[in-house]
Design a protein around this motif. Sequence first.
Motif, PDB file in Angstrom:
ATOM      1  N   GLY A 102      62.217 -43.727 -37.683  1.00  0.00           N
ATOM      2  CA  GLY A 102      62.753 -45.058 -37.429  1.00  0.00           C
ATOM      3  C   GLY A 102      62.568 -45.526 -35.995  1.00  0.00           C
ATOM      4  O   GLY A 102      62.621 -46.730 -35.715  1.00  0.00           O
ATOM      5  N   SER A 343      74.811 -46.485 -38.126  1.00  0.00           N
ATOM      6  CA  SER A 343      74.457 -47.720 -37.412  1.00  0.00           C
ATOM      7  C   SER A 343      73.167 -47.444 -36.651  1.00  0.00           C
ATOM      8  O   SER A 343      72.909 -46.308 -36.263  1.00  0.00           O
ATOM      9  CB  SER A 343      75.563 -48.143 -36.456  1.00  0.00           C
ATOM     10  OG  SER A 343      75.750 -47.147 -35.497  1.00  0.00           O
ATOM     11  N   TYR A 344      72.339 -48.498 -36.474  1.00  0.00           N
ATOM     12  CA  TYR A 344      71.035 -48.292 -35.839  1.00  0.00           C
ATOM     13  C   TYR A 344      71.162 -47.938 -34.369  1.00  0.00           C
ATOM     14  O   TYR A 344      70.370 -47.207 -33.830  1.00  0.00           O
ATOM     15  CB  TYR A 344      70.150 -49.530 -36.033  1.00  0.00           C
ATOM     16  CG  TYR A 344      69.540 -49.532 -37.412  1.00  0.00           C
ATOM     17  CD1 TYR A 344      68.382 -48.822 -37.674  1.00  0.00           C
ATOM     18  CD2 TYR A 344      70.149 -50.206 -38.458  1.00  0.00           C
ATOM     19  CE1 TYR A 344      67.833 -48.795 -38.954  1.00  0.00           C
ATOM     20  CE2 TYR A 344      69.608 -50.186 -39.735  1.00  0.00           C
ATOM     21  CZ  TYR A 344      68.448 -49.472 -39.970  1.00  0.00           C
ATOM     22  OH  TYR A 344      67.914 -49.425 -41.223  1.00  0.00           O
ATOM     23  N   VAL A 351      75.959 -50.237 -40.390  1.00  0.00           N
ATOM     24  CA  VAL A 351      75.216 -50.775 -41.528  1.00  0.00           C
ATOM     25  C   VAL A 351      75.703 -50.111 -42.815  1.00  0.00           C
ATOM     26  O   VAL A 351      75.899 -50.783 -43.822  1.00  0.00           O
ATOM     27  CB  VAL A 351      73.699 -50.533 -41.311  1.00  0.00           C
ATOM     28  CG1 VAL A 351      72.912 -51.005 -42.527  1.00  0.00           C
ATOM     29  CG2 VAL A 351      73.219 -51.255 -40.074  1.00  0.00           C
ATOM     30  N   GLY A 374      72.060 -53.311 -46.748  1.00  0.00           N
ATOM     31  CA  GLY A 374      71.775 -51.929 -46.358  1.00  0.00           C
ATOM     32  C   GLY A 374      70.897 -51.163 -47.331  1.00  0.00           C
ATOM     33  O   GLY A 374      70.790 -49.930 -47.222  1.00  0.00           O
ATOM     34  N   SER A 376      67.482 -51.004 -47.743  1.00  0.00           N
ATOM     35  CA  SER A 376      66.360 -50.292 -47.114  1.00  0.00           C
ATOM     36  C   SER A 376      66.880 -49.144 -46.270  1.00  0.00           C
ATOM     37  O   SER A 376      66.254 -48.085 -46.185  1.00  0.00           O
ATOM     38  CB  SER A 376      65.562 -51.236 -46.213  1.00  0.00           C
ATOM     39  OG  SER A 376      65.164 -52.340 -46.941  1.00  0.00           O
ATOM     40  N   THR A 377      68.037 -49.338 -45.646  1.00  0.00           N
ATOM     41  CA  THR A 377      68.609 -48.286 -44.800  1.00  0.00           C
ATOM     42  C   THR A 377      68.912 -47.037 -45.637  1.00  0.00           C
ATOM     43  O   THR A 377      68.662 -45.912 -45.191  1.00  0.00           O
ATOM     44  CB  THR A 377      69.885 -48.815 -44.103  1.00  0.00           C
ATOM     45  OG1 THR A 377      69.574 -50.056 -43.497  1.00  0.00           O
ATOM     46  CG2 THR A 377      70.405 -47.847 -43.077  1.00  0.00           C
ATOM     47  N   LYS A 380      65.736 -45.262 -46.224  1.00  0.00           N
ATOM     48  CA  LYS A 380      65.244 -44.631 -44.986  1.00  0.00           C
ATOM     49  C   LYS A 380      66.021 -43.357 -44.650  1.00  0.00           C
ATOM     50  O   LYS A 380      65.476 -42.403 -44.121  1.00  0.00           O
ATOM     51  CB  LYS A 380      65.331 -45.623 -43.822  1.00  0.00           C
ATOM     52  CG  LYS A 380      64.211 -46.657 -43.877  1.00  0.00           C
ATOM     53  CD  LYS A 380      64.389 -47.702 -42.811  1.00  0.00           C
ATOM     54  CE  LYS A 380      63.357 -48.811 -42.973  1.00  0.00           C
ATOM     55  NZ  LYS A 380      63.665 -49.973 -42.156  1.00  0.00           N
ATOM     56  N   LEU A 381      67.314 -43.372 -44.958  1.00  0.00           N
ATOM     57  CA  LEU A 381      68.115 -42.168 -44.692  1.00  0.00           C
ATOM     58  C   LEU A 381      67.733 -41.042 -45.665  1.00  0.00           C
ATOM     59  O   LEU A 381      67.751 -39.866 -45.305  1.00  0.00           O
ATOM     60  CB  LEU A 381      69.613 -42.467 -44.787  1.00  0.00           C
ATOM     61  CG  LEU A 381      70.319 -42.599 -43.439  1.00  0.00           C
ATOM     62  CD1 LEU A 381      69.778 -43.749 -42.636  1.00  0.00           C
ATOM     63  CD2 LEU A 381      71.816 -42.769 -43.626  1.00  0.00           C
ATOM     64  N   TYR A 386      66.092 -41.603 -40.185  1.00  0.00           N
ATOM     65  CA  TYR A 386      67.223 -41.487 -39.254  1.00  0.00           C
ATOM     66  C   TYR A 386      68.180 -40.455 -39.823  1.00  0.00           C
ATOM     67  O   TYR A 386      68.122 -40.138 -41.013  1.00  0.00           O
ATOM     68  CB  TYR A 386      67.994 -42.806 -39.135  1.00  0.00           C
ATOM     69  CG  TYR A 386      67.171 -43.999 -38.717  1.00  0.00           C
ATOM     70  CD1 TYR A 386      66.974 -44.298 -37.371  1.00  0.00           C
ATOM     71  CD2 TYR A 386      66.609 -44.842 -39.668  1.00  0.00           C
ATOM     72  CE1 TYR A 386      66.234 -45.400 -36.999  1.00  0.00           C
ATOM     73  CE2 TYR A 386      65.860 -45.946 -39.287  1.00  0.00           C
ATOM     74  CZ  TYR A 386      65.678 -46.227 -37.956  1.00  0.00           C
ATOM     75  OH  TYR A 386      64.933 -47.310 -37.581  1.00  0.00           O
ATOM     76  N   GLY A 546      77.206 -52.380 -46.838  1.00  0.00           N
ATOM     77  CA  GLY A 546      77.029 -50.971 -46.505  1.00  0.00           C
ATOM     78  C   GLY A 546      77.760 -49.978 -47.360  1.00  0.00           C
ATOM     79  O   GLY A 546      77.831 -48.800 -46.997  1.00  0.00           O
TER      80      GLY A 546
END
Length: 587
Positions: A102, A343-344, A351, A374, A376-377, A380-381, A386, A546
């Motif tokens: 990320g 959170s980014y 998020v 949230g 895509s987050t 990604k996790l 991240y 989130g």
Amino acid sequence: MLRTFSQLLGEDRFIFYRYIGLTVLYAVLCGLSMVLLAMLLAQVLHGKHDQIITFLLLMILCIAVCWGLRRVVEQKGIQVGITVLSGARLRLGEHVASLPVGWFNQKNSAQFNHIVSQGMMAVAQLPAHVFTPLITSLITPIVIVVALFFWSPILGLMALIALPIFAFIFWLSAKIARYTDATYQENFAQTSQRIVEFAQAQSVFRAFNGEGNSRRFLDQAFDRQRRSAFKLIMLSSSAAVLNTWVIQIVSALLLILTLFGLTVTPFDQILLSELIATVVLLVLLCRFIEAITEVASYSEVLRGATAQLAAIQAIFDEKALAEVSVTQTLVDHSICFKDVYFSYDQESTQVLQGLNLNIASGSMTALIGASGSGKSTVAKLAARFYDADQGQVTLGGVDVKQLPYAQLTTQISQIFQDNYLFAGSIADNMRIGRSDANEAEMLAVLTQVGLGEMIADLPDGLNTLVGEAGARLSGGERQRMAIARALIKDAPILLVDEATAALDTQNQAIICEVLNRLRGKKTILVIAHQLSTIRAADHIAVLHQGSVVEQGTVTELSQLNGHYQHFVEKSHHVQGWKITGSMQAEV
Ligand SMILES: Nc1ncnc2c1ncn2[C@@H]1O[C@H](COP(=O)(O)OP(=O)(O)OP(=O)(O)O)[C@@H](O)[C@H]1O
């Protein structure tokens, strides 16, 4: 600064410390040469011939050592620079490679590119071109101040008090210049961005007949740059003038004090020894002032390079993902989020807020929710772009943090929005997915995504070069190549962002076909935008701010008359919910 240099040089850092030690020794000897010259002068004026030889020999010895040492210091400084250029880029590269995926956004990638090219060059030049003269100019006055104490304690004290005054003024002017410089650089970068944008967006401006209005952004950027340039010139010149004024005022005070002893005494009563002392002190003071002026001139160069060092340090300060080496046994290919917060960055809001989600092995789970909720987050996790701030993300029952990176990557294929194609051939790009894929396997997958005919028509077939970032392919073809690359990897878990297919309807159909074919064979997490996909999923999770607010099968969620139903029914009224016209027609 020393910390950054140490980090850049790694195990070679001793050459930097050796260089610094030799430079300090050289600077002390330079100061001593001046003091010996002054003492020799005093002996000559006193006519003490027996002492003259001693001081002359000492001075010659000191100067000879200085000459020899200067050469060594230059060599060592250049050696440090070369080591920075060769080893440090590698060290920074190794650190960056250990950062979360990320981290590699457009801004960070551009800054990293700038640092390894221009930034490293500026830093590598520091030892030989800045540190040597700067350290010398700082140490020489200190040696002279000590000598002044012996000749005249009052003058010594005055010079001693002057040093922190100079230091404060240099610091103040550097701070002013740094502030204005940063503002100017920012505005300069924005203007460049606007110019590129203005050129790139010509078709849009002209299509909307708004070229005149579009200049507004450009003009505003130019205006900001003009104002910050004016401020930069005014403040930088004021800072430089301030430096000079303070040096001149303090120097004048020191000289007046030196001459004071002479003028209060009637001329016929001036003792020769007082006259000699005054002359010697004047010689020393001139050297003192000269060195201080040199510090002022080098502090500007140092300031520029310090910004680069700070940028390098900021990259070193980025936390690398903790890497483990022991391969783990996975019980299945499920993905589980347990009370995850994320959170980014520290300043932004959270998020993900206590997200709980179970994606069963071999199931297809659709994530839906408003833009920014949230989705895509979450994906990604799962791929460990991240790490979660709190809670746990597990894969096959094992915390992703406990999985070696190589093992994790073999488990997951991704079809995300930002897929990058390399400047090699079609085959090279496919082999990024699986390095041992043969031609027949590649062609089979490429045919599945609708690229079979196109490749058959190409004279070089799979060996056709795709250009920088796939520039020789159309947008749709690029997306299909990226899908094919993910498919040939054949990992047990597939993460899909359906928005990828938004480029053209053919891609939407391909994604749909891929999901249908792989359903039940792989664990699929899809950020769903098509109602057909949502309906095909075994499990649907609705995200809101989130966290998962509702989950279950289509039937279960339809009966709830809750968020999901609301999403389907009101989608055309609610801004931000991603649903197409065709979906609404299907409802
Ligand atoms: N790299 C990033 N740095 C900082 N904030 C980010 C980053 N990526 C996403 N965000 C923020 O995190 C929040 C959630 O973004 P995310 O992309 O996960 O939402 P989403 O539900 O997938 O949205 P969409 O459907 O529009 O793609 C948003 O407020 C977004 O601005």
